[in-house]
Write an enzyme that holds these catalytic residues in place. Sequence first.
Site, PDB file in Angstrom:
ATOM      1  N   ASP A  41       0.772  -1.258   0.000  1.00 58.28           N
ATOM      2  CA  ASP A  41       0.000   0.000   0.000  1.00 58.28           C
ATOM      3  C   ASP A  41       0.805   1.313   0.000  1.00 58.28           C
ATOM      4  OD1 ASP A  41      -1.476  -2.120   0.914  1.00 58.28           O
ATOM      5  OD2 ASP A  41      -2.156  -1.168   2.735  1.00 58.28           O
ATOM      6  N   TRP A  65       5.836 -10.238   1.272  1.00 56.52           N
ATOM      7  CA  TRP A  65       5.449  -9.457   2.446  1.00 56.52           C
ATOM      8  C   TRP A  65       6.247  -9.919   3.673  1.00 56.52           C
ATOM      9  CZ3 TRP A  65       3.266  -9.903   7.293  1.00 56.52           C
ATOM     10  CH2 TRP A  65       2.650  -8.758   7.811  1.00 56.52           C
ATOM     11  N   TRP A 320      -3.940  -8.787  -3.778  1.00 57.66           N
ATOM     12  CA  TRP A 320      -3.479  -9.778  -2.789  1.00 57.66           C
ATOM     13  C   TRP A 320      -3.647 -11.218  -3.275  1.00 57.66           C
ATOM     14  CZ3 TRP A 320       0.031  -8.822   0.416  1.00 57.66           C
ATOM     15  CH2 TRP A 320       0.117  -7.617   1.088  1.00 57.66           C
TER      16      TRP A 320
END
Length: 512
Positions: A41, A65, A320
């Site tokens: 983000d 991530w 995602w």
Amino acid sequence: MRKIFITILVFFISCEKKEVGYNEKFRPQFHFSPKLGWMNDPNGMFYINGDYHLFYQYYPDDNVWGPMHWGHAVSKDLIHWKNEPIAIYPDGNNYIFSGSAIVDQENKSGLGNGVNPPILAYYTNHDMLLERFWNGSKDSLFIDVETQHLAYSQDLGKTWVKYNNNPVIKNPGYRDYRDPKVTWLKEQEKWIISLAARDRIMFYSSKNLIEWEYLSDFKNIGERNGVWECPDLFPLIDENGNKKWILFVSINKNSPNGGSGTQYFIGDFDGESFKIDDNFLGDNNSIWIDYGSDNYAGVTWNNTPNNFKSRKFIGWMSNWRYGQVVPTFKWRSAMTIPRNISLYLDEEKRYRIKFNPISLEKIVSKSNSSHNKKNKIKISGNQNRFFISDISSNEFDIKFSNNEEDLSIKFSSNTFEIDRSNFNYKSINPDPKRTYKKEIFENSFIKNQTAKYNSEVKSIEIILDKSSIELFINDGELVMTDVFFYNNEFQLMELSGLNDFKIEEQTLNSIW
Ligand code: FRU
């Protein structure tokens, strides 16, 4: 001697560019992407003294991530970006999740140093240890998995200090309770924070930017089959001077074309609660900012000039569903092109917003305009902008291809469709280090992206940058953003069924 030294220096600089360069296959050339590592983000965007600051969810040590940092980049024109040192680091188990930043012009927080106005960043502190011990109960001892923290900068955003009395907002009992977005409410001279708490948005207000008071919940509406994330609340004024409030709500799954996406609502905010216009949804369950698959967690810049008329937006150009398995290795994912948002009334007198890309004029290297009947255009380099206007057909097809693969944009029966399935995904290795992800990657791009559009189509702007395509229909009334992965770049653009039309083709320079 000097010459030899310079030659050696140039050699080393060019080696460095190659190693961490911006020229890997699939790397967008005029979109922001991190030099190395994982990004999701956009965070904490604010404008001051001619600089647009962009922060982002960042894990520098891998291409998936991980422990979240706030990466940082600055731009004067929203096109060229300068990478800055990491702004906020995680603290052991405490990851720095998404949030926003504001300029505390009057030093209401008392965190200024008397030289510059302090910049305040609110983010979610995500405690990985508590996450492990949390037992699913609202009243658990471990519910403080997510709380809202503050960090501040006394040097206009360069360096950041974590506030020593965190959290500034405690968790009232939600496992998912995150992504604070701060907005200035001029009429009541107070600040508002919008927070996503599982299936609702919670509003808080403050006069001093330190103590926050709960106001209300916005809930039981829109797409809720997933976790709500990354809200944004801001006012806009239309051409006739009417003011409305816009609320963005991202959701981690079940967007119209699968996976994560961002819906929006338009209504009024009276300083306590947000109420959507009665006619806003009509027969729809939800309205989305983008009907492609790759625009998530997008929010707007704070403190930009004239932001009542138009707000600057940027989103994470991924999803995602597959973001962590796409075939880029040193870096993963880019941002969308920054977009101007404006408010308008549609044919049925409902408020809607449109998104227009910022002008790319500065990086045009070649430009060509032609009037109609040019149905085949040779292209190369996958770095183009096309503006097609005077369209007078309700059924057409635009295809980009190389010898074996293609991507097509179709319009028929009032529906836009992007087909990104005709690439040989099987022959592209998603990640040599993680071969088990191959199947997820191969299956991610099979389904076509569709969007209903009932108005007459007059113009289409297409921005193509290596592995991304962005469509802006009728001045941004409908937007579709998608990534795709190819063996070879496109060589041909074919247009059929458009009847008379004009096309402007531009080749764009790399910003790196
Ligand atoms: C949205 C999100 C946010 C969270 C961040 C973590 O993509 O899940 O809700 O703060 O990413 O990286």
